[in-house]
Design a protein around this motif. Sequence first.
Motif, short mmCIF file in Angstrom:
data_model
loop_
_atom_site.label_atom_id
_atom_site.label_comp_id
_atom_site.label_asym_id
_atom_site.label_seq_id
_atom_site.Cartn_x
_atom_site.Cartn_y
_atom_site.Cartn_z
N ASP A 221 0.86 -1.40 0.10
CA ASP A 221 0.04 0.06 -0.02
C ASP A 221 1.00 1.33 0.01
O ASP A 221 0.63 2.21 -0.63
CB ASP A 221 -0.85 0.24 1.15
CG ASP A 221 -2.20 -0.92 1.07
OD1 ASP A 221 -2.52 -1.42 -0.09
OD2 ASP A 221 -2.77 -1.20 2.04
N GLN A 222 2.14 1.07 0.73
CA GLN A 222 2.93 2.34 0.78
C GLN A 222 3.51 2.52 -0.55
O GLN A 222 3.65 3.78 -1.03
CB GLN A 222 3.96 2.03 1.73
CG GLN A 222 3.25 2.37 3.44
CD GLN A 222 2.67 3.72 3.54
OE1 GLN A 222 3.35 4.75 3.15
NE2 GLN A 222 1.49 3.76 4.12
N ILE A 223 3.78 1.58 -1.14
CA ILE A 223 4.59 1.53 -2.52
C ILE A 223 3.53 2.25 -3.59
O ILE A 223 3.98 3.07 -4.41
CB ILE A 223 4.99 0.10 -2.96
CG1 ILE A 223 6.35 -0.34 -1.99
CG2 ILE A 223 5.31 0.25 -4.56
CD1 ILE A 223 7.45 0.53 -2.23
N ASP A 224 2.26 1.60 -3.39
CA ASP A 224 1.32 2.45 -4.43
C ASP A 224 1.05 3.74 -4.18
O ASP A 224 0.84 4.52 -5.11
CB ASP A 224 0.17 1.53 -4.10
CG ASP A 224 0.34 -0.03 -4.83
OD1 ASP A 224 1.34 -0.22 -5.56
OD2 ASP A 224 -0.61 -0.87 -4.50
N ALA A 225 0.87 4.16 -2.84
CA ALA A 225 0.62 5.46 -2.43
C ALA A 225 2.11 6.51 -2.92
O ALA A 225 1.72 7.38 -3.33
CB ALA A 225 0.52 5.66 -1.02
#
Length: 311
Positions: free
Chosen positions: A78-82
């Motif tokens: 999720d952090q990578i996508d954000a």
Amino acid sequence: MDFTDVSLVALRVFREVAERRTLTAAAAALGYTQSAVSRQIASLERAARTPLLERRHDGVRLTAGGHIVLRRAAAALDQIDATARELAGLPAEAGTVRLGWYPSAGALLVPRAIAILRRTHPAITVISREGSTPALVRALRAGSLDLAVVASAPPFRPPDAESPHLELETLAERSLYLAVPATHPLAGADSVDVTDLRGQRWIASPSTRDQERLGVWPGLDERPDIAHTARDWLAKLHLVAAGCGLTTLPASLLPAVPPGVRVVAVRGGPQEQRRVILARLPTPLPEPAARLAEAVRAAVIDVSTPPPRPG
């Protein structure tokens, strides 16, 4: 444990396996071969130095270590996508929200929620998919859904026993009804007794490992005569209109009932209530997901209509 060489591909593969519960289904969803999926899982288990999956005859289940890795992997992805969205210059109110929904919610509730969101926050993109409540809950746990509209029947237990507990918001609680052809002998009254349902022909969904058969009145004290099977609720209702049999009807679908169908209440037996629930992980919602949650709440009110009064 050494996760320094673990790839993002391995984490995404593991998340998909955790959700799908079989290597074959995960491979099909990702467009990989099953051997490629197996290699990625093996690399992750080597890094963790512990088994992450329990192999069973009916698929795989997460071990205690698997649950820990899944929780951390989902947060990392999720952090990578954000980060990718931020680098792309998307404003805070923009972004993509992943929504899951149980079958009958797709007829009215989900389309109206998306329409409301488009009017109020047109920069937000919604990606949605249908699934059974157990499958949607697994997808939330795996981090591949942000929100899920799920259904619950008495005794209204939590959808799983995993930790941390999901955040569950009851959006509506309504009765279950019966849809009968307008020409059927049971169509002449506003309500029928549960004993009147013996010997009737039914239109129902196929049962699966994740989902019990829907469409037959619950607790019927005989083996049901199922004349037609269909997953789609609108298909069931049109089969009822054609005189092919009876089916159950969630109250959320009352506005979608086609001509030729009579909706009646059922007396006797346990009271059949159904809840519409918005489920998510117990973490702060990103702005786009919070705006979609508001739209879903508004759509529930929008599709509500007074139920028929029992006779």
